[in-house]
Motif scaffolding. Sequence first.
Motif, mmCIF file in Angstrom:
data_model
loop_
_atom_site.group_PDB
_atom_site.id
_atom_site.type_symbol
_atom_site.label_atom_id
_atom_site.label_comp_id
_atom_site.label_asym_id
_atom_site.label_seq_id
_atom_site.Cartn_x
_atom_site.Cartn_y
_atom_site.Cartn_z
ATOM 1 N N PHE A 108 45.076 39.937 48.412
ATOM 2 C CA PHE A 108 43.648 40.236 48.377
ATOM 3 C C PHE A 108 43.407 41.627 47.794
ATOM 4 O O PHE A 108 42.281 42.036 47.642
ATOM 5 C CB PHE A 108 43.071 40.202 49.798
ATOM 6 N N ARG A 109 44.484 42.354 47.517
ATOM 7 C CA ARG A 109 44.317 43.738 47.073
ATOM 8 C C ARG A 109 44.037 43.773 45.588
ATOM 9 O O ARG A 109 44.772 43.199 44.789
ATOM 10 C CB ARG A 109 45.577 44.532 47.365
ATOM 11 N N VAL A 110 42.978 44.515 45.230
ATOM 12 C CA VAL A 110 42.598 44.570 43.826
ATOM 13 C C VAL A 110 43.735 45.150 42.985
ATOM 14 O O VAL A 110 44.014 44.667 41.884
ATOM 15 C CB VAL A 110 41.306 45.387 43.661
ATOM 16 N N ALA A 135 34.682 40.613 36.541
ATOM 17 C CA ALA A 135 35.627 41.203 35.584
ATOM 18 C C ALA A 135 37.073 40.892 35.948
ATOM 19 O O ALA A 135 37.937 40.801 35.073
ATOM 20 C CB ALA A 135 35.410 42.711 35.506
ATOM 21 N N LEU A 136 37.332 40.725 37.256
ATOM 22 C CA LEU A 136 38.703 40.430 37.689
ATOM 23 C C LEU A 136 39.226 39.133 37.064
ATOM 24 O O LEU A 136 40.426 38.930 36.980
ATOM 25 C CB LEU A 136 38.757 40.281 39.214
ATOM 26 N N VAL A 140 38.789 43.695 25.983
ATOM 27 C CA VAL A 140 37.834 42.965 25.150
ATOM 28 C C VAL A 140 37.405 41.690 25.866
ATOM 29 O O VAL A 140 36.209 41.384 25.975
ATOM 30 C CB VAL A 140 38.480 42.616 23.783
ATOM 31 N N GLY A 141 38.393 40.964 26.373
ATOM 32 C CA GLY A 141 38.101 39.722 27.081
ATOM 33 C C GLY A 141 37.183 39.971 28.259
ATOM 34 O O GLY A 141 36.224 39.227 28.492
ATOM 35 N N CYS A 142 37.482 41.048 28.980
ATOM 36 C CA CYS A 142 36.712 41.413 30.162
ATOM 37 C C CYS A 142 35.257 41.671 29.802
ATOM 38 O O CYS A 142 34.332 41.123 30.425
ATOM 39 C CB CYS A 142 37.379 42.640 30.769
ATOM 40 N N VAL A 143 35.050 42.487 28.768
ATOM 41 C CA VAL A 143 33.674 42.818 28.352
ATOM 42 C C VAL A 143 32.961 41.559 27.864
ATOM 43 O O VAL A 143 31.804 41.296 28.199
ATOM 44 C CB VAL A 143 33.698 43.905 27.243
ATOM 45 N N LEU A 144 33.693 40.760 27.092
ATOM 46 C CA LEU A 144 33.134 39.521 26.568
ATOM 47 C C LEU A 144 32.686 38.608 27.708
ATOM 48 O O LEU A 144 31.584 38.048 27.684
ATOM 49 C CB LEU A 144 34.213 38.814 25.735
ATOM 50 N N LEU A 145 33.551 38.494 28.700
ATOM 51 C CA LEU A 145 33.268 37.614 29.839
ATOM 52 C C LEU A 145 32.012 38.079 30.575
ATOM 53 O O LEU A 145 31.107 37.286 30.861
ATOM 54 C CB LEU A 145 34.465 37.609 30.791
ATOM 55 N N ILE A 146 31.950 39.386 30.842
ATOM 56 C CA ILE A 146 30.800 39.893 31.588
ATOM 57 C C ILE A 146 29.529 39.758 30.767
ATOM 58 O O ILE A 146 28.482 39.330 31.273
ATOM 59 C CB ILE A 146 31.036 41.360 31.978
#
Lengths: 634, 282
Positions: free
Chosen positions: B144-146, B224-225, B232-238
């Motif tokens: 559960f730890r980020v 974002a997780l 890039v993927g993270c920004v795209l997803l959000i």
Amino acid sequence: MLPMMLVLAILLPLVAAVGCYFLRVSAIRSLIVLATGVVLAAVSLALLGQGTFTYSPGTIVGISWDSLVTLADFALLFVMLYYAFKLKNQMIKIFVILQIIPLAVFEMFFVDHAVETPAIFADSLSLIMVAVISIIGSLICFFAIPYMKEHEEHLHLVKSRQPQFFFFLVLFLGAMNGLVLSNNILWLYFFFEVTTFCSFMLIGHDQTQIAVKNATRALMLNALGGVAFVFGMIWAYAETGSLDLQVIIQAGPMGGLMLAPLGLLCLAGFTKAAQVPFQSWLLGAMVAPTPVSALLHSSTMVKAGVYIVLRLAPAYAGTFLSQGVALCGAFTFLACAAIAVSQSNGKKILAYSTISNLGLIICCAGLNTTWAITAAIILIIFHAASKALLFLCVGTIEHGIGSRDIEDMHGLYLKMPRTAVITIVGVLTMLLPPFGVLLGKWMAIESASGDMFVITMLALGSAVSLVFWARWAGILLTAPLRDKVPAESQSVLTRLTLTALAGIAVVLSFFSPMLYTKLIEPMVGKSFEITAGVFASPMGVFAVYPIFIILAAAFIYSWIETKKSATDKSSATYMCGANVPETGVQSFIGPMNSPVELKASNYYMKEFFGEERLTLWVNFVALALIVLMLGGAL
Amino acid sequence: MKTIILIILGIVIAPVLGGLIAGLDRRLTARLQSRFGPPLLQPFYDVAKLFGKEKVVSNFWQVFCAWIYLIAAALSVGLLFAGSDLLLVFFVQAIGAVFLVMGGLSTPSPYSQVGSQRELIQVLTYEPLLILVFASIFMVTGSFRVDEILAYEQPLLVQLPLMFIVLGYALTIKLRKSPFDFSTSHHGHQEIVKGILTEFSGPYLGIIEIGHWYETIFILGICALFWHTSLVGCVLLIASTYFAELIIDNTMARMTWRWMLKYVWSIGLAMSFVNLIWLYAG
């Protein structure tokens, strides 16, 4: 030293109870209760320092304690039978006879009385239970002193019935201490029956029609639990040839044959802990005076049921029975929390929330990992403190405003600011981090995450409990409120117990990492690394100290800001500008230009969570789960 | 030491980002409605103006609750940035949610009362879904730890596609977007009185607005997780998720809370089950 402490923990309450019964002067009775409470609390702490021990009391004036317990056991069963005839209840008669006959046969023909079984065994779990019972239970008894005086004034009794009341109340503490310290399963059974009988007498104390009816139901369901216990005990003896609880637990993992007796013993625990479908007796118990409800719901009675299930947990670890227990517990957690949403009676909300939380503890026992068992113990400790506090708050509020309905508690802060704030503290300690109950819930959810059905029920149950807690805390404040409200007057003992319980719930939460390293870890094994008050494992972290300190600072800062706001302008309550212009009136101008008083009430969502709507189905599913659990064990 | 820096970084950056997102939201919404829209920094101007207003309160507990709401929201974001436990972060966030409801309930105004009760129903709707999302993340990564989850080498989206949609429901509710904006609406397009926020005004409303920015970042951070392996993927997803929220917000009308509870729980639980069974089977 040890025998002395055990005598004080188990027998002192009996002696004090007899004293309360015969010395019929209120001042002496109060003194006895106070002294007993203080001694019990001190002894429980001393025992906690003592650590694990085993003890056999031997004989007294040539008679062994074992025979005395057996004798007392039969005497008690016949008293119950007497009440069954007096109440003309066929079910109780059957259940009591189903205990007397097998027990007699068992004692006479099966048990090898030559074998010495250590009567007392204590590890951290027992000692923590003793501390919870002795400290929180005693505080409840203190609260009962002024409460019962007012209670009898309300009822206009000619002859005080307090001697009898305090007899059973104080005796209860001794019986509970005996129960959690017993190692000989016959002793455990005896104390199990004593708690059943005490709760029967206490629930029926007011002797109204409904009180008698509910007390009868409590006796019936708990006698059913007693039957399950007797048969479980005999079966376990048949498999292991021992009355020693530790031997029985160690025999558990050896074969599938042990699962059936263990399942029956767990069933006995379920009835005592009022798990669905046996919840009705605990819901009925709220007709009793508030200290009784507080005692039954927090530190005694229901915790006895949970204790038995948890005590046996190592015996059924890794079996189908364990999974069944987890499912039953998780289902109770969800079902009772959901029904609680539809309730407006404060005591009933608390009752459902108790059953729900006990379900969570039992679910943890069923999950049976070191992590889950740790969660269960933490929940036992902190639930007892917060729940006792909340019951006593409702009792105090009821005497103050004459109602236990939360709809009547809108704006309670105006009338009883001190009680209102303490109630809110109680609610927050049940609900939010970094307090102990949530720490336990966090561990429970994380350790259940591998099991799809259990985690879903825990997730849903946790969300529904937030609804009924948060709105209760909120409506206590509902009022146009700008000036300081003078605190209401309370008797010293009332204030002392409420403050002490609130203190325990908050301060002990801060020391939860220490509780873990000192008491829980040595017994159940290590599942967390504790550094600087942070529970940490590769799976998760719970930062107790940091969050506690930051939030404490946040509360102080917010309070300073609140103080500063005293000079702000006041606004009238928003009513679309249709306010009645006089000040101090909460009304708007309605149809025909006539004033309409403001009234808002909670959403109870009865079409989803109504008691009438859900209970039948809940009982049905719960019964199916229990059949599944026991059937898998057979 | 590193943890403390990360916490402080989170607490400082989150409101700036949250405010910017709110500004972008308003501009894009305006475009979707063929309007020009306010400048990007409008949310900051609004909050600044709120802080300049005279303080007016109806119950002093409102002040207390508003501050606790803000601090709890900030703390939850700080803990999330510091790589703490997802479930713990969520429970800290719940402190804020509970105090906001208590603040709303503390005044007798019927609008505020009804808004608070509805806010509770919204919490009731999204909380189980979020816990199930966390549990599924645990089942994939074993933690559960980020900080441990970030060490996982594959995007979570691959194994938890349906859980991401479930998270989307929670996001919509938390952002106060239609069709789930019962307690108060993010944009004032379908309500006249401001629900749970009715009785908060001036600086105290400003405090709650900043708290809301924190919550936006909190929930987007969890989104974002799901694609943490590439920036890039993270920004795209959000970005695509948020845009989808805007489309939904602008094409849906507010429904009833009964509908929300039934619909979101049944769809959310069904999708969670399917996704969890995939994990078991895989």
